[in-house]
Design a protein around this motif. Structure first.
Motif, mmCIF file in Angstrom:
data_model
loop_
_atom_site.group_PDB
_atom_site.id
_atom_site.type_symbol
_atom_site.label_atom_id
_atom_site.label_comp_id
_atom_site.label_asym_id
_atom_site.label_seq_id
_atom_site.Cartn_x
_atom_site.Cartn_y
_atom_site.Cartn_z
ATOM 1 N N LEU A 64 0.752 -1.285 0.028
ATOM 2 C CA LEU A 64 -0.003 0.109 0.023
ATOM 3 C C LEU A 64 0.726 1.364 0.036
ATOM 4 C CD1 LEU A 64 -2.791 -0.888 2.625
ATOM 5 C CD2 LEU A 64 -2.973 -0.915 -0.071
ATOM 6 N N LYS A 67 -0.415 4.191 -1.742
ATOM 7 C CA LYS A 67 -1.889 3.989 -1.921
ATOM 8 C C LYS A 67 -2.557 4.239 -0.995
ATOM 9 C CE LYS A 67 -0.541 0.630 -5.606
ATOM 10 N NZ LYS A 67 -0.591 -0.633 -6.096
ATOM 11 N N ARG A 68 -2.090 4.476 0.346
ATOM 12 C CA ARG A 68 -2.648 4.535 1.590
ATOM 13 C C ARG A 68 -4.115 5.251 1.435
ATOM 14 N NH1 ARG A 68 -5.341 3.830 4.937
ATOM 15 N NH2 ARG A 68 -5.150 3.809 7.458
#
Length: 303
Positions: A64, A67-68
């Motif tokens: 992630l 992309k969190r």
């Protein structure tokens, strides 16, 4: 992918959630599965500190990176890991507040969207556990908290005394226990149900007959092997939908259920489950037919 609000939070989650326990320890493969889920509209990922002794959280955190902000990230606590790989149940305030730091480190984030107690009994120090979660909210380390439990008495205590926004519980056509005394209670209190095991080890998937043969030899809950075979055959005869679609749509039809969590060890499994929800909601006739094919069972040992 339809999305809705989780309980009384401001978390907007997809109706399917990716349960990360089945990802395995190959990070590249896990990345492909998670990326496929995100591309398919799934924004809700669920892991736990216990999975692969913390490695699962670490893999999810690595995947992630960058992309969190695209995901609602949930993890769990309460199973106290020991250096030898074993664990013991520990819902203490001290452990929860200590362990959240480790989960944050592994997940490479400075906050957890949904922090969940990973089990629990009525004999736990529930007031102390709630204090821990409330303090973590105040500190900004978690946004909201919930529990993962199938014990009605435990659930009722948290409903009365905490600000949980969700309860993760096993719920499927083969495990309709929550319908008797939990689902309406949670819905009335604006607490969302996150249903795990919606396909019952694959026995409620498009491969139902095969999976019943493989995994249902000793029965399942109150069902004998023969009953499971009959159900698989009868579900195969319901017109208009695949078994996977019927199974997912059934549990998502209840007003308490916000999301269904499925595990995936391949991109194919992600595709199959996402595609199963392309159809419209169940009709009243289909819903009643599914209830007639299966049966209502009740909680006995899990109180």
């Amino acid at each position: 992918m339809n999305k809705s609000t989780l309980g009384n939070s401001d978390l907007i989650v997809s109706e399917l959630a990716l349960g990360c326990m089945s990802l395995g320890t190959n990070e590249q493969k896990a990345k492909e599965i998670i990326d496929k889920a995100l591309d398919s509209g799934i924004n809700y990922l669920d892991t736990a500190d216990l999975y692969d002794q913390g490695e699962n959280e670490a893999i999810v955190g690595n995947v992630l990176k960058g992309k969190r902000d695209q995901v609602v990230l949930a993890t769990k606590v309460g199973n106290h890991l020991k250096d030898d790989g074993t664990w013991f149940w520990d819902p203490s305030k001290a452990y929860i507040k200590e362990q959240v730091k480790e989960s944050l480190r592994r997940l490479r984030t400075d906050y957890i969207d949904l922090y969940q107690l990973h089990g629990g009994t009525i004999d736990d120090p529930i007031e102390e556990t709630i204090e821990a979660f409330e303090e973590l909210k105040q500190d900004g380390l978690i946004r909201y908290y919930g529990i993962s439990s199938i014990r009605p008495n435990v659930i009722k205590e948290f409903v009365k005394h905490s600000s949980i926004v969700s309860v993760m519980m096993q719920y499927s056509l083969l495990d309709r226990r929550p319908e008797e005394e939990v689902l309406d209670l949670l819905a009335d209190n604006n607490i969302s149900v996150v249903a795990r095991g919606p396909l019952a080890k694959g026995m409620l998937s498009d491969h139902a007959i095969k999976k019943v043969t493989e995994k249902g030899k000793q029965g399942y809950l109150d069902y004998s092997h023969e009953e499971l075979e009959d159900i698989a055959n009868n579900l195969n005869q319901v017109s208009g939908e695949t078994i996977t679609s019927l199974s997912l749509r059934y549990i998502l039809s209840h007003r308490a259920v916000t999301s269904a969590v499925f595990g995936a060890s391949s991109i194919e499994q992600v595709n199959n489950n996402v595609n199963a929800l392309q159809s419209s909601s169940l009709s009243t006739e289909q819903y009643e037919e599914l209830q007639n094919i299966t049966k209502a069972i009740t909680y006995d040992k899990h109180r």
